[in-house]
Design an enzyme around this catalytic site. Structure first.
Site, PDB file in Angstrom:
ATOM      1  N   ASP A 101       3.211  -3.895   8.589  1.00 57.31           N
ATOM      2  CA  ASP A 101       2.019  -3.082   8.370  1.00 57.31           C
ATOM      3  C   ASP A 101       0.816  -3.993   8.638  1.00 57.31           C
ATOM      4  OD1 ASP A 101      -0.226  -1.895   7.306  1.00 57.31           O
ATOM      5  OD2 ASP A 101       0.591  -1.651   5.285  1.00 57.31           O
ATOM      6  N   GLN A 153      -4.376  -4.383   7.505  1.00 56.60           N
ATOM      7  CA  GLN A 153      -5.362  -5.378   7.058  1.00 56.60           C
ATOM      8  C   GLN A 153      -5.315  -6.655   7.879  1.00 56.60           C
ATOM      9  OE1 GLN A 153      -7.672  -4.799   4.839  1.00 56.60           O
ATOM     10  NE2 GLN A 153      -6.878  -2.820   4.194  1.00 56.60           N
ATOM     11  N   CYS A 191      -4.857   2.212  -3.755  1.00 49.70           N
ATOM     12  CA  CYS A 191      -3.719   2.874  -3.105  1.00 49.70           C
ATOM     13  C   CYS A 191      -2.442   2.068  -3.276  1.00 49.70           C
ATOM     14  CB  CYS A 191      -3.975   3.139  -1.626  1.00 49.70           C
ATOM     15  SG  CYS A 191      -5.313   4.262  -1.326  1.00 49.70           S
ATOM     16  N   HIS A 223       0.884  -1.165   0.000  1.00 47.42           N
ATOM     17  CA  HIS A 223       0.000   0.000   0.000  1.00 47.42           C
ATOM     18  C   HIS A 223       0.930   1.225   0.000  1.00 47.42           C
ATOM     19  CE1 HIS A 223      -2.633   3.018   1.900  1.00 47.42           C
ATOM     20  NE2 HIS A 223      -3.658   2.258   1.611  1.00 47.42           N
ATOM     21  N   LYS A 254     -10.242  -0.049  11.010  1.00 45.06           N
ATOM     22  CA  LYS A 254     -10.379  -1.296  10.259  1.00 45.06           C
ATOM     23  C   LYS A 254     -10.671  -2.466  11.187  1.00 45.06           C
ATOM     24  CE  LYS A 254      -7.201   0.092   6.567  1.00 45.06           C
ATOM     25  NZ  LYS A 254      -8.002   0.607   5.475  1.00 45.06           N
TER      26      LYS A 254
END
Lengths: 405, 137
Positions: free
Chosen positions: A199, A202, A363, A122, A225
């Site tokens: 990261d 998600q 993105c 991303h 999220k």
């Protein structure tokens, strides 16, 4: 125990929404998840009954706000199994978390050093490191993926060496849904002495994150999220690394002693949290985490797998449908192209039928270029979605295909 | 292709009673719009959206502004046809006097032209109005 989906759905007021007279089918969960009533109530309760600034304990409300705010930190620490709660830094979200790391890293990088990332990033986990490398004169190494959207582990291993100062990769790819083997990747990076930043934007909502078991140095994620509010997130960092990490913003809260010409910075976590924090956000995020952690995690995973399996099954019957990201190990994210149509057109026609998906570059412009596609349409599933909604999505998609033919 | 006028489009769309017919009309308009040849879809004519892309070429003739547009998405192309029906072959003053928001509201399509939609339509409207303002001054 299994999930009672209709009882679960009842807890999300927004799921009763009608769009143009049709029930909302919300399949844009990788962009943001909806919020259960307990999270909304936690925000209202804070502002209605104990709003005050924290860490200035000279009155009742301030004490109460501080207690709940620090309890929220404990909730997050327990959720990801942090060794101590001071390792949890509140940020505005994953992007800010990654910037804190990149900002600090930049001061340690030199010519000849390298930072390793992947092709599936991303922009938040790409531009940050890219800019740090540019400023420091270091090299950004990008590890390729295969056609299914899985990381090339051989290329990864051979790229690692003593010049590798930091390795950054996503837990789960936002565009492809691929779940990376994060423990294995971390171990390989640790063998060359590199820092490891994950990261988790998600990955966090798919459960089971244990930062100590992973062995990484940083894990970043956002509240929104994970059924929590927007504008709040976390940077988790290993204490030994974080306590000397260069300070990010300066100002109030992050100090120990201030003179006109010099300042001694405070200890963790405050040294990385300048200014009045997002108190309501932290409390709302903890409410979301407590709510989510209370669900049967096995049942959550089973349900999400069932949604994806049904979607893959229906996709196979859909003429001209090409799935982008077919990793063996993936979450409920389905990026796709439909032959002869543009993703934006698909989005228009699904929207008119009450179905919310994402269309565009996700993105991840370099990834789209790597895959030689302009973008995708993306449906992403969450725990409150039903098999009937997945089926409704495909019926709507067929209509779009017919109309656009 | 002879585009219908903005009033004809309003009348046509009002005639349909379900959304599918309305969208089909927009799709058909999009397909009928000739678009731009490949070599004219250059970077300097590109209005980039994160969902779809739009190219525009403008010229003036006899005091009127003429536009050719193209998009990679057919519904966006159809919406562009609606925009052109309002603006193409008009004087700068006519362009500046035209209330595009009221027009899209009347077409019941205002949701598609809000600035939050990354489809480049709003940017095209702004560009056309900018050209008209320059022509007036």
């Amino acid at each position: 125990m299994s999930l009672n989906i209709s009882a679960l759905r009842e807890q999300f007021p927004i799921l009763k929404t009608q769009i143009d007279g049709k029930p909302l089918v919300y399949l844009d969960n990788a962009a943001t998840t909806q919020k259960p009533q307990v999270v909304i109530d936690a925000l209202v309760e804070y502002y209605s009954t104990y709003n005050a600034n924290v860490h200035r304990g000279s009155h009742y409300l301030s004490d109460e706000a501080t207690r709940r705010y620090e309890n929220a930190r404990t909730s997050v620490a327990n959720f990801i199994n942090a060794a101590v709660k001071e390792e949890v830094i509140w940020t505005s979200g994953t992007t800010e978390s990654l910037n804190i790391i990149a900002h600090g890293l930049m001061q340690q990088l030199g010519t000849g050093d390298q930072v390793v990332i992947t092709e599936m990033e991303h922009h938040a986990n790409l531009v940050t490191w890219q800019q740090a490398c540019i400023k420091a004169g270091a090299k950004l190494v990008v590890i390729p993926i295969n056609e299914a959207g899985e990381l090339d582990l051989r290329a990864y291993e051979s790229a690692l060496n003593s010049a590798t100062k930091l390795v950054a990769f996503p837990h789960v790819s936002n565009a492809l849904g691929t779940i990376n083997p994060i423990e294995e990747l971390t171990l390989m990076a640790k063998n060359v002495g590199a820092l490891v930043s994950i990261d988790g934007a998600q990955g966090i909502a798919h459960g089971g994150v244990d930062v100590q078991a992973i062995g990484c140095d940083f894990y970043s994620f956002s509240g929104h999220k994970l059924f929590g509010p927007t504008g709040i997130g976390c940077l988790w960092g290993r204490k030994a690394v974080l306590e000397d990490w260069p300070v990010w913003q300066t100002g109030g809260e992050m100090i120990a002693d201030v003179e006109y010409q010099s300042t001694t910075f405070g200890a963790l976590p405050n040294r990385l949290e300048a200014g009045t924090p997002n108190i309501s956000g932290a409390i709302g995020m903890a409410a979301a985490i407590d709510w989510f952690a209370d669900l049967d995690q096995q049942a959550v995973q089973t349900h999400e797998k069932a949604l994806l399996a049904r979607a893959i099954e229906l996709a196979a019957d859909m003429p001209g449908m090409r799935l982008i990201g077919t990793a063996t190990n993936k979450v409920g994210i389905m990026s796709f192209l439909l032959e002869g149509t543009h993703p934006a057109d698909i989005g228009f026609i699904l929207d008119r039928q009450g179905i919310a998906i994402r269309t565009g570059d996700n993105c991840a412009q370099p990834l789209m270029k790597r895959l030689k596609i302009p973008g995708t349409a993306r449906a992403s599933f969450s725990i409150y979605n039903t098999i009937e909604e997945v089926e409704a999505f495909f019926i709507a998609l067929k209509k779009a295909q017919t109309m656009l033919a | 292709m002879q585009l219908p006028s903005s009033q004809e489009i309003i009348d046509d769309l009002a005639f349909f009673d379900d959304w599918e017919q309305r969208y089909q009309y927009i799709i058909d308009l999009g397909k009928a719009l000739p678009g731009l040849p490949e070599e004219e879809r250059t970077a300097d004519r590109l209005v980039k959206g994160c969902q779809s892309q739009v190219w525009m070429v403008a010229r003036s003739k006899d005091g009127k502004l003429l536009f050719d547009v193209d998009s990679d998405a057919v519904i966006v192309q159809g919406l562009l046809a609606l925009v052109l029906a309002a603006y193409n072959d008009k004087t700068p003053v006519q362009i500046l006097d035209f209330d595009i928001d009221a027009y899209f509201e009347e077409l019941d399509l205002e949701r598609h032209i809000t600035p939050t939609r990354g489809n480049g339509l709003r940017a095209i409207v702004a560009k056309i109005n900018g050209l008209a303002r320059n022509a007036v001054h």
